[in-house]
Scaffold this motif. Structure first.
Motif, short mmCIF file in Angstrom:
data_model
loop_
_atom_site.label_atom_id
_atom_site.label_comp_id
_atom_site.label_asym_id
_atom_site.label_seq_id
_atom_site.Cartn_x
_atom_site.Cartn_y
_atom_site.Cartn_z
N PRO A 27 -19.65 -3.18 7.76
CA PRO A 27 -18.40 -3.39 8.48
C PRO A 27 -17.26 -2.61 7.80
CG PRO A 27 -18.85 -5.25 7.04
CD PRO A 27 -20.04 -4.34 6.95
N LYS A 28 -16.20 -2.42 8.53
CA LYS A 28 -15.02 -1.82 7.93
C LYS A 28 -14.39 -2.82 6.96
CE LYS A 28 -14.73 1.93 10.69
NZ LYS A 28 -14.66 3.33 10.25
N VAL A 29 -13.71 -2.31 5.96
CA VAL A 29 -12.95 -3.18 5.06
C VAL A 29 -11.48 -2.79 5.16
CG1 VAL A 29 -14.85 -3.56 3.48
CG2 VAL A 29 -13.32 -1.63 3.09
N HIS A 30 -10.61 -3.73 4.79
CA HIS A 30 -9.18 -3.48 4.88
C HIS A 30 -8.67 -2.84 3.59
CE1 HIS A 30 -9.18 -5.63 8.56
NE2 HIS A 30 -9.37 -6.82 8.02
N ALA A 31 -7.86 -1.81 3.74
CA ALA A 31 -7.23 -1.16 2.57
C ALA A 31 -5.74 -1.03 2.86
CB ALA A 31 -7.84 0.21 2.33
N PRO A 32 -4.90 -1.39 1.87
CA PRO A 32 -3.45 -1.26 2.08
C PRO A 32 -2.98 0.18 1.84
CG PRO A 32 -3.91 -2.25 -0.06
CD PRO A 32 -5.23 -2.01 0.59
N VAL A 33 -2.20 0.69 2.74
CA VAL A 33 -1.61 2.02 2.58
C VAL A 33 -0.14 1.94 2.93
CG1 VAL A 33 -3.77 3.20 3.14
CG2 VAL A 33 -2.10 2.74 4.94
N ILE A 34 0.64 2.94 2.52
CA ILE A 34 2.05 3.01 2.89
C ILE A 34 2.18 3.91 4.11
CG2 ILE A 34 4.33 3.78 2.18
CD1 ILE A 34 3.63 2.96 -0.66
N ALA A 35 2.67 3.33 5.19
CA ALA A 35 2.90 4.09 6.41
C ALA A 35 4.36 4.57 6.45
CB ALA A 35 2.61 3.21 7.62
N ASP A 36 4.61 5.63 7.22
CA ASP A 36 5.95 6.21 7.37
C ASP A 36 6.53 6.60 6.01
OD1 ASP A 36 5.91 5.95 10.14
OD2 ASP A 36 6.75 3.93 10.06
N GLU A 37 5.72 7.26 5.22
CA GLU A 37 6.17 7.67 3.89
C GLU A 37 7.36 8.61 3.98
OE1 GLU A 37 3.07 8.02 0.62
OE2 GLU A 37 2.06 8.91 2.34
N GLY A 38 8.20 8.54 2.95
CA GLY A 38 9.34 9.44 2.87
C GLY A 38 10.48 9.07 3.79
N THR A 39 10.44 7.89 4.41
CA THR A 39 11.51 7.43 5.29
C THR A 39 11.89 6.01 4.89
OG1 THR A 39 10.17 6.35 7.00
CG2 THR A 39 10.40 8.75 7.14
N THR A 40 13.00 5.54 5.42
CA THR A 40 13.40 4.15 5.16
C THR A 40 12.60 3.17 6.01
OG1 THR A 40 15.17 4.36 6.81
CG2 THR A 40 15.73 4.81 4.50
N ARG A 41 11.71 3.70 6.87
CA ARG A 41 10.79 2.83 7.63
C ARG A 41 9.49 2.61 6.89
NH1 ARG A 41 12.30 6.74 11.14
NH2 ARG A 41 10.19 7.63 11.08
N ALA A 42 9.35 3.19 5.71
CA ALA A 42 8.10 3.06 4.95
C ALA A 42 7.73 1.59 4.80
CB ALA A 42 8.26 3.71 3.58
N HIS A 43 6.46 1.28 5.03
CA HIS A 43 6.01 -0.11 4.94
C HIS A 43 4.53 -0.15 4.61
CE1 HIS A 43 5.06 1.14 9.06
NE2 HIS A 43 4.10 0.20 9.06
N LEU A 44 4.13 -1.30 4.15
CA LEU A 44 2.73 -1.51 3.80
C LEU A 44 1.93 -1.82 5.05
CD1 LEU A 44 1.17 -1.50 1.10
CD2 LEU A 44 1.30 -4.00 1.13
N LYS A 45 0.78 -1.20 5.18
CA LYS A 45 -0.05 -1.39 6.37
C LYS A 45 -1.51 -1.48 5.96
CE LYS A 45 -1.29 0.98 10.70
NZ LYS A 45 -1.06 2.21 11.50
#
Length: 945
Positions: free
Chosen positions: A335-353
């Motif tokens: 199965p797939k596993v969940h991994a945390p990444v930072i989305a919208d890097e380099g912007t003030t919208r950057a968030h953990l996903k």
């Protein structure tokens, strides 16, 4: 394995992280310079560059979530006034590199800087120590490389988690070759290789561990190059080697040999990190279901399954359902596993996903697309051969001295899965936890205690738990290691001496079969007709039938798990939560203990009638299994209503056992199950079908009403009928029922319209409800059979299976094909004489002609096929005539030619159950006798005698 928030290589907060690691990196660079000239300038630069990356990555993972939170706080506070996104983000990065921001973080997250600096400091010191050890040992590395090591040309510091103060495995490339640095004693590796040398001699293809140089509290190991096998012979040798490893590891209590700790070096499986040997044997607390049940449950913890080689499914948060085993972890099965990444890097919208990612493949497989199912025999043979050789050596007194050489070796105790530590580390380094560290420690302490209560062999002492939390707060994954004492080695030897080799081998094979079923779903095994008799014959047919039946009973009893309290049970591969797992049989009729008891009780009845041969131990086994079944019923109340897995099954099981065994009190259990069904009702039943749903409860309830002369159970059966009325989909095609299992309503007996319509027809023929109820049930039944009839294709001479994408797919089985449809028609024709049922019966017999050889099971095999032919011949001798000996000869000859009973989806494993296993073969062989007194579970019959 990252412990905190990951991100893409671009590293969103790179400049900020660089600022907070600079002093550690510069201090390490200065330390490395002190090692000149023993390290030249290029080597120093190489190590410094790798160390910079390691320290930076460690800090980045710990700081990401804090910096994300502060980014959004600054944005909402209006502190990032700039004309565009890039400029606003740059403003935050600049602001975050000021002393005032440092003070702000110290106030808001008081635990952050002390922890981060401690983590970086101990990791820096560990790296410095590794470099100093390289300098001191460079000359002795030639013993591993076969030539002088020469200059260092590459180094990889990302070889695993940090342990014991920032230490980690490293891979080093020299001019003279490649090897591994391991920050632990490697004496245990040396002792294991000596043991293997004594067992296997100088065979170049023997199982092995890498050559090592032990330096007391650290060491150097030869690098093992992965390569695929060149041909079939090498593949066979590889899997036999896996079996040999199982035999050796079972003796020395080896665990944690997962997919990353075993490398396929052509035909040789090499264990590369054997640090967890002589593991303490732990047992689950008593379940209350009997000693045999507890022993069966503990096989997963005390048998070879715990080595990590045999396939298993993780239940650890974040890795649930993942197979991390050395023989498993197959491509396309994870199965797939969940991994945390930072989305919208380099912007003030950057968030953990959280994103779904594939489990990374290790180097444990001997070919690109491994099919372990082709080599089950090699693996089993390797295990059995080594176990036999070890028994012989032990009998001569030669085994204990070999094991005594391990005394004093440092052995690691694997007390919790690494991923459990990873999840708790995520929590401890969360911004909220860094803000209120004492509260976070309390939460971590409670989680670890709760985990200890659920997982065997975990630390439960307060000081050990505090040590775990301390390690996680400083960036380490906790490690527990201690010198091996004579008592611990002796305990492993004693446990091995008392193991049942047959049950161990059975458990291995069951686990391998479960792995294959998780990969294929079992459809390939169910579809093929490979096991028909090539030369069926009737010579001495009755004698041969009796011999096969007695042999099946003897095997069933021989492979039972027996408790010291007289209890008896079995283990089996079985579906659970969407995956196939090896577990003790439950109490159901399909796979479980209830069905096994029906098979054994039926055989005992045939022995008393002179139609079967006595088998020693059957009465004791029946009594012990009844003990477990009673306990399971008491401890595991069911919410399912079905006739094969649910309260309907329990009613029929106990009613049938009462009829067959004539023991007082058994009928009371059937009444208790019906009372529970009455209490929960049918409103929550979405399954509806014969196997799992309310239609499967109707006939058992009718049988119970007859046995007890109590109309109460007719009223409960009527409730089931009304529930089916409410859930029916009716149109011009007829009536059918939508269930959660399939995207659209289907036909067939076990899961579809034919079975539900049959149950409604039986309800309409009973005394349940009033005349109006029975008329509605009869009409709805006819509409259900109309839908089933609409699936019949003259050109295909069978009913279509709407579960399949291929519009031309048909089956000849009880569960989903012509045999089950025909059995329902035969039962209703015998009761009503209705021409429509006779037409259906004749169609089913024509469709099923010659369809021998799927398996020897009741659900989808020759036993139910034979039942259909013999039943149809009695009811319709004009059109369904058959020589009664012909189908019997087909079944008996097929079992003989295939050297034993062939199960269905689990055919390569011992499966004790009734519908797909050995108990069903016993039942089917009983019913091949014309005067058999045993009722058929295929129609929930109650006839005895």
């Amino acid at each position: 394995m990252p412990t905190l928030a990951s991100s893409a290589p671009a590293a969103t907060f790179a400049d900020i992280v660089d600022r907070h690691t600079r002093s550690s990196r510069e201090a390490l660079a200065a330390d490395l310079v002190q090692l000149a000239p023993m390290l030249d300038a290029a080597e120093i630069a190489l190590i410094a560059h790798a160390a910079d990356a390691a320290l930076t990555e460690s800090a980045r993972l710990k700081l990401n979530r804090v910096l994300l939170l502060e980014l959004h706080a600054a944005q909402r506070a209006g502190e990032l006034d700039a004309p565009d996104e890039a400029a606003r983000f740059a403003r935050f990065v600049s602001q975050a590199q000021t002393e005032s921001f440092d003070r702000h973080l110290q106030q808001r997250y008081p635990a952050l800087w002390p922890r981060l600096q401690q983590s970086l400091r101990q990791q820096r010191l560990a790296l410095r120590e590794m470099a100093a050890r390289l300098v001191a040992d460079r000359a002795v590395l030639a013993t591993l490389l076969g030539q002088p090591a020469g200059r260092l040309s590459a180094i990889n510091l990302g070889m695993g988690d940090l342990h014991a103060g920032g230490h980690a495995v490293a891979q080093l490339q020299f001019e003279g070759g490649r090897l591994l640095y391991k920050p632990r004693s490697l004496r245990i590796d040396q002792c294991l290789d000596t043991l293997l040398q004594n067992l296997f001699g100088d065979d170049p293809l023997r199982i092995r561990v890498p050559a090592v140089v032990d330096r007391s509290d650290y060491g150097w190991a030869a690098f093992v190059m992965h390569r695929h096998c060149a041909n079939e012979a090498e593949l066979q040798r590889f899997y036999r080697g896996l079996g040999e490893w199982l035999g050796v590891l079972r003796l020395i209590g080896g665990v944690d040999i997962h997919h990353e700790n075993l490398i396929a070096c052509g035909p040789v499986p090499v264990v590369v990190d054997p640090e967890s040997l002589f593991a303490l044997v732990a047992s689950a607390p008593p379940s209350g279901n009997g000693h045999a049940y507890d022993l069966a449950s503990n096989l997963a913890f005390t048998s070879v399954v715990r080595t990590g080689i045999v396939p298993f499914r993780s239940e650890t948060p974040g890795f649930s359902g993942v197979d991390l085993s050395a023989a498993g972890s197959l491509p396309g099965q994870q199965p797939k596993v969940h991994a945390p990444v930072i989305a919208d890097e380099g912007t003030t919208r950057a968030h953990l996903k959280l994103v779904d990612v594939d489990v990374q493949h290790a180097q444990n497989h001997p070919c690109p697309q491994p099919d372990v199912s082709r080599f089950w025999n090699e693996l089993s043979e390797g295990f059995l051969a080594v176990s036999t050789a070890l028994r012989t050596l032990d009998a001569r007194g030669g085994l204990a001295p070999l094991l005594d050489s391990f005394r004093g070796c440092m052995a690691r105790d694997v007390r919790r899965p690494t991923q459990a530590y990873v999840e708790i580390a995520r929590m401890l380094w969360h911004p909220a936890s860094l803000h209120d560290a004492p509260a976070a420690r309390i939460r971590a302490r409670e989680l670890l205690r709760r985990n200890a209560a659920l997982t065997l062999a975990t630390p439960v002492q307060d000081d050990e738990i505090e040590a775990e939390i301390d390690a996680l707060c400083s960036g380490d994954i906790p490690v527990f290691a201690a010198p091996l004492a004579a008592e611990r080695i002796g305990a492993s030897l004693n446990d091995w001496r008392h193991m049942r080799t047959d049950l161990e081998e059975l458990t291995v094979r069951c686990a391998l079969v479960a792995t294959n079923l998780n990969r294929t779903g079992g459809e390939n095994e169910r579809d093929g007709r490979h096991f028909f008799a090539r030369q069926p014959h009737t010579t001495r047919l009755e004698t041969r039938r009796r011999i096969l039946a007695a042999d099946a009973v003897e095997r069933l009893l021989r492979l039972a798990v027996r408790g010291n309290d007289g209890s008896v049970t079995w283990i089996t591969p079985e579906t659970s939560r969407g995956n196939w797992l090896v577990q003790p049989v439950r109490q159901d009729l399909y796979f479980g203990l209830g069905g096994v008891l029906v098979g054994l009780a039926g055989y005992r009845r045939e022995v008393l009638g002179g139609r079967a041969d006595p088998v020693a131990g059957i009465d004791e086994s029946l009594a012990g299994a009844l003990q477990v079944l009673r306990a399971l019923d008491a401890s595991t109340p069911s919410q399912q209503t079905g006739g094969y897995d649910g309260l309907g099954a329990r009613i029929w099981i106990w009613l049938t056992l009462s009829d067959l065994l004539q023991q007082p009190g058994l009928l009371d259990h059937a009444i208790a199950a019906a009372a529970q069904l009455e209490q929960i009702g049918f409103a929550g039943d979405n399954n509806l079908d014969i196997i799992d749903g309310c239609s499967g409860a109707i006939v058992p309830l009718l049988q119970l009403a007859e046995a007890t002369a109590d109309a109460r159970w007719l009223a409960v059966a009527a409730q089931a009928g009304r529930h089916l009325e409410a859930r029916a989909v009716i149109d011009a095609e007829g009536a059918r029922w939508l269930t959660p299992v399939f995207p659209e309503p289907v036909g067939g007996f076990a899961h579809g319209a034919a079975g539900i319509a049959w149950a409604l027809a039986r309800l309409a023929l009973s005394g349940a409800g009033d005349a109006a109820d029975r008329a509605r049930w009869q009409a709805l039944s006819e509409q259900g059979f109309a839908f089933q009839s609409g699936l019949y294709e003259e050109d295909l001479n069978n009913w279509l299976d709407k579960r399949q994408r291929d519009a031309q797919t048909t089956f000849h089985t009880w569960c989903n094909g012509s045999v089950g449809i025909g059995m329902a028609a035969a039962d209703l024709y015998a009761r009503t004489g209705h021409a429509d049922h006779l037409l259906t019966l004749r169609r089913a017999v024509r469709a099923s002609q010659g369809m021998w050889g799927i398996s020897h099971t009741l659900c989808h095999g020759d036993m139910s096929l034979c039942e259909l032919f013999l039943r149809a011949a009695r009811l319709d001798p004009e059109h369904c005539a058959v020589d009664p000996q012909e189908p019997v000869a087909q079944v008996v000859s097929s079992i003989e030619e295939n050297r034993g009973f062939i199960g269905s989806m689990t055919r390569a494993a011992f499966t004790p159950g009734l519908m797909t296993g050995l108990s069903g073969a016993i039942h089917g062989l009983n019913r091949l006798h014309a005067d058999c007194a045993v009722p058929s579970p295929l129609l929930f019959e109650r006839r005895v005698g």
